[in-house]
Design an enzyme around this catalytic site. Structure first.
Site, PDB file in Angstrom:
ATOM      1  N   LYS A  44      -5.976  -5.942   5.569  1.00 53.22           N
ATOM      2  CA  LYS A  44      -4.645  -6.562   5.521  1.00 53.22           C
ATOM      3  C   LYS A  44      -3.600  -5.537   5.069  1.00 53.22           C
ATOM      4  CE  LYS A  44      -5.989  -8.219   0.969  1.00 53.22           C
ATOM      5  NZ  LYS A  44      -6.714  -9.280   0.256  1.00 53.22           N
ATOM      6  N   TYR A 266      20.088  10.991 -12.257  1.00 53.14           N
ATOM      7  CA  TYR A 266      20.836   9.749 -12.447  1.00 53.14           C
ATOM      8  C   TYR A 266      20.829   9.309 -13.907  1.00 53.14           C
ATOM      9  CZ  TYR A 266      21.418   8.574  -7.495  1.00 53.14           C
ATOM     10  OH  TYR A 266      21.792   8.546  -6.189  1.00 53.14           O
TER      11      TYR A 266
HETATM   12  C1  LIG Z   1      -7.730  -8.752  -0.435  1.00 51.05           C
HETATM   13  C2  LIG Z   1      -8.959  -9.569  -0.481  1.00 51.05           C
HETATM   14  C3  LIG Z   1     -10.229  -8.965  -0.539  1.00 51.05           C
HETATM   15  C4  LIG Z   1     -10.403  -7.471  -0.756  1.00 51.05           C
HETATM   16  O1  LIG Z   1     -10.209  -7.195  -2.123  1.00 51.05           O
HETATM   17  P1  LIG Z   1     -10.394  -5.721  -2.719  1.00 51.05           P
HETATM   18  O2  LIG Z   1     -10.243  -5.903  -4.175  1.00 51.05           O
HETATM   19  O3  LIG Z   1      -9.321  -4.868  -2.122  1.00 51.05           O
HETATM   20  O4  LIG Z   1     -11.755  -5.264  -2.322  1.00 51.05           O
HETATM   21  C5  LIG Z   1     -11.345  -9.783  -0.434  1.00 51.05           C
HETATM   22  N1  LIG Z   1     -11.219 -11.138  -0.339  1.00 51.05           N
HETATM   23  C6  LIG Z   1     -10.017 -11.752  -0.317  1.00 51.05           C
HETATM   24  C7  LIG Z   1      -9.951 -13.228  -0.211  1.00 51.05           C
HETATM   25  C8  LIG Z   1      -8.862 -10.991  -0.407  1.00 51.05           C
HETATM   26  O5  LIG Z   1      -7.664 -11.616  -0.408  1.00 51.05           O
END
Ligand SMILES: *Cc1c(COP(=O)(O)O)cnc(C)c1O
Length: 379
Positions: A44, A266
């Site tokens: 994702k 800044y």
């Molecule tokens: C993002 C996500 C993962 C992966 O998690 P990591 O900590 O990056 O390994 C797995 N399961 C769900 C439901 C997630 O939202």
């Protein structure tokens, strides 16, 4: 890889190097860690900022068959890359959106009674698989205990729904001694057993990256790592078994000698304490470098130039940072010289910690302005 191999093209200020071979190696390490489970991948948010298409292709070549994204839009983009993989949409189907799932052969995670109902009504194919997400303590997405009671007492609600997996998500997996981990296993078993009185035996998935390292009890049939594939530490209190996959090099634009009484940057926030040599470097928060990495008064985090440490000096700007390079030999402090912002000396976890955040946020914030290079020795 060393900074000297890094090309930062003339039309850009900084280069992001993604090591696809390291991602494949990380996948293989997770396969070895989970001998009895399949290893999927969470890709994702553009594969955590590293680039969906090249990362997904690499993982597919390494043997990965199941890919998790958040939205149907991400799923359709991934479908163009991987025509036959299983693609699971974690956010599930909204009412009236089922055609997107059908078009992309996308597998929804069904998170609520309402999503189950939409899928039942709108999905034309009773055999199209769906994941059933059970909430065992996150209180974020997934069916609550009450929802499971309703499904068990009204089994018609699951009619025509082909559940290929029950899943849940761990809240505290990065803290192995946390009582929540075992409590979620107990809740998962109870809820799954109740659902199975309606559906028959189901496959199960619980572990994210840190969950994998809690031990085989957490692996079930499928694990869903993201962070560990991209090199983040599954547990910040232990040595990181994963290989780092990203490096960022930005170029020096200009040098300046400063002396008291002067300030840098800044807010005139950085007082010059002693005569110093300052390098201005072509990356800033517009590229994803966290502004909070500089403390209120100025510095905080550091960078490396040809292996020499160079601290931030003054605030992080949108396009620029300023460094104290007084201790770096002058031959390496010339315009065009690459500066390591992330790399062999600085992990995304380190940079996150310096900015009061986590490596996950550092990775997903990479800006579109960074020049991207993909290392793939196998290709
Ligand atoms: C993002 C996500 C993962 C992966 O998690 P990591 O900590 O990056 O390994 C797995 N399961 C769900 C439901 C997630 O939202």
């Amino acid at each position: 890889m060393s900074a000297n191999d890094i090309a930062i093209p003339g039309d850009t200020g900084a280069t992001l190097v993604v090591d696809l071979d390291a991602i494949a190696e990380n996948y293989e390490l997770l396969l070895k860690t989970c001998p009895h489970a399949r290893v999927g991948a969470s890709v994702k948010a553009d594969a955590y900022g590293l680039g969906l298409a090249p990362v997904a292709r690499t993982l597919s070549k390494a043997g990965c068959r199941s890919f998790f994204v958040a939205t149907p839009g991400e799923g359709l983009a991934l479908r163009d890359v991987l025509p036959t993989a299983e693609i699971i949409i974690l956010n599930g189907p909204e009412r009236g959106q089922t055609d997107l799932f059908v078009r992309g052969a996308l597998t929804p995670a069904l998170n609520s009674l309402q999503q189950i109902e939409s899928w039942q009504l709108e999905n034309p194919d009773d055999r199209a698989p769906a994941y059933l997400h059970l909430d065992t303590g996150m209180n974020r997405l997934g069916l609550a205990v009450d929802d499971v009671d309703i499904l068990v007492s009204e089994p018609r609600r699951l009619k025509g729904i082909s559940i290929s997996m029950v899943m849940s998500h761990l809240a505290c997996a990065d803290t192995p001694q946390h009582l929540m981990n075992q409590a979620q296993i107990v809740a998962f078993t109870e809820m799954r057993t109740r659902i199975e009185t309606v559906t028959g035996p189901l496959k199960a998935s619980l572990a994210n990256s840190p969950g994998i390292f809690l031990g085989p009890e957490y692996h079930y049939d499928l694990v869903r790592p993201g962070a560990a594939l991209y090199g983040l530490a599954p547990n910040l209190d232990r040595p990181n078994p994963m290989k780092q996959t990203v490096e960022i090099y930005a170029k020096i634009l200009q040098l300046r000698n400063v002396d008291t009484p002067m300030t840098v940057g800044y807010g005139a926030a950085q007082y010059v304490k002693k005569r110093a040599r300052i390098a201005t470097v072509a990356a800033g928060y517009g590229d994803g470098y966290p502004r909070a990495a500089a403390s209120k008064t100025g510095g905080g985090m550091h960078t490396y130039i040809a292996g020499y440490k160079a601290p931030l000096y003054g605030r992080v700007s949108m396009d620029l940072i300023t460094l104290d390079v007084s201790d770096v030999p002058e031959e390496f402090t010339v315009p065009g010289q690459p500066v390591e912002l992330l790399g062999p000396h600085i992990s995304p976890d380190d940079l996150g910690a310096s900015a009061g955040t986590i490596g996950y946020e550092i990775l997903t914030r990479f800006g579109s302005r960074l020049h991207r290079v993909y290392r793939d020795g196998g290709a």
